[in-house]
Design a protein around this motif. Structure first.
Motif, short mmCIF file in Angstrom:
data_model
loop_
_atom_site.label_atom_id
_atom_site.label_comp_id
_atom_site.label_asym_id
_atom_site.label_seq_id
_atom_site.Cartn_x
_atom_site.Cartn_y
_atom_site.Cartn_z
N ASP A 28 0.80 -1.21 0.00
CA ASP A 28 0.00 0.00 0.00
C ASP A 28 0.84 1.27 0.00
O ASP A 28 0.33 2.35 0.28
CB ASP A 28 -0.94 0.02 1.21
N THR A 51 -2.55 7.92 -3.10
CA THR A 51 -2.83 7.16 -1.88
C THR A 51 -4.32 6.85 -1.85
O THR A 51 -5.14 7.74 -1.68
CB THR A 51 -2.44 7.94 -0.61
N GLY A 52 -4.66 5.60 -2.04
CA GLY A 52 -6.07 5.20 -2.00
C GLY A 52 -6.89 5.87 -3.07
O GLY A 52 -6.61 5.78 -4.25
N GLU A 53 -7.89 6.60 -2.64
CA GLU A 53 -8.82 7.26 -3.56
C GLU A 53 -8.48 8.73 -3.80
O GLU A 53 -9.31 9.48 -4.28
CB GLU A 53 -10.25 7.16 -3.00
N ARG A 54 -7.25 9.13 -3.50
CA ARG A 54 -6.93 10.55 -3.58
C ARG A 54 -5.52 10.75 -4.12
O ARG A 54 -4.64 9.93 -3.92
CB ARG A 54 -7.09 11.08 -2.18
N ASN A 115 -8.74 10.41 -7.24
CA ASN A 115 -7.80 9.55 -7.94
C ASN A 115 -8.39 9.10 -9.27
O ASN A 115 -9.12 8.13 -9.34
CB ASN A 115 -7.45 8.34 -7.07
#
Length: 143
Positions: A28, A51-54, A115
């Motif tokens: 991750d 990072t993830g959804e951003r 993202n």
């Protein structure tokens, strides 16, 4: 004997689950795409950290001249596929004013967007810097 076998299997399963969770955490790590460039008076960089959804966007410029105190207020615009990122501020580390913290003669601009993976296809980012009555534009290219 069955009791030792059951305890051994539970311990083995626990170690397996622990190993998988540590492995998932290591994958991750955020992906970072960087762009760099310069003009007559400025060095520039831009990073997009996934990072993830951003996506966290960070624009950075540094004045190349000797007299950083003469620059005054600086307006910086980074034109990206998702729109733009801009700021108006004094450069960091100036003697005569309450300037931002950072390396002398620099300005950092931060922003965040959803993202949508636009940076994997982006070839360059256009930077426009305005200070005093001067304007310079230049491109930052992917490294």
């Amino acid at each position: 004997m069955k009791r030792i076998y059951v305890i051994f299997m539970l311990l083995l399963c626990s170690l397996l689950i622990l190993g998988l969770s540590v492995s998932a955490q290591e994958t991750d790590k955020p992906k970072v795409i960087s762009f760099h460039g310069e003009s007559e008076n400025w060095l520039g960089a831009f990073t997009a950290e996934f990072t993830g959804e951003r996506i966290t966007e960070i624009g950075y410029i540094k004045y190349k001249g000797e007299d950083v105190n003469s620059v005054g207020l600086v307006e910086v615009t980074y034109e990206t596929n998702s729109g733009g990122l801009s700021s108006i501020s004094y450069l960091a580390g100036l003697d005569s004013i309450d300037s931002p913290i950072g390396e002398k003669g620099t300005s950092t601009t931060k922003g965040a967007v959803g993202n949508n993976n636009q940076y994997s296809k982006t070839k360059f980012i256009k930077v426009t810097v305005e200070w005093g009555e001067k304007t310079e534009s230049f491109n930052l290219y992917k490294k």
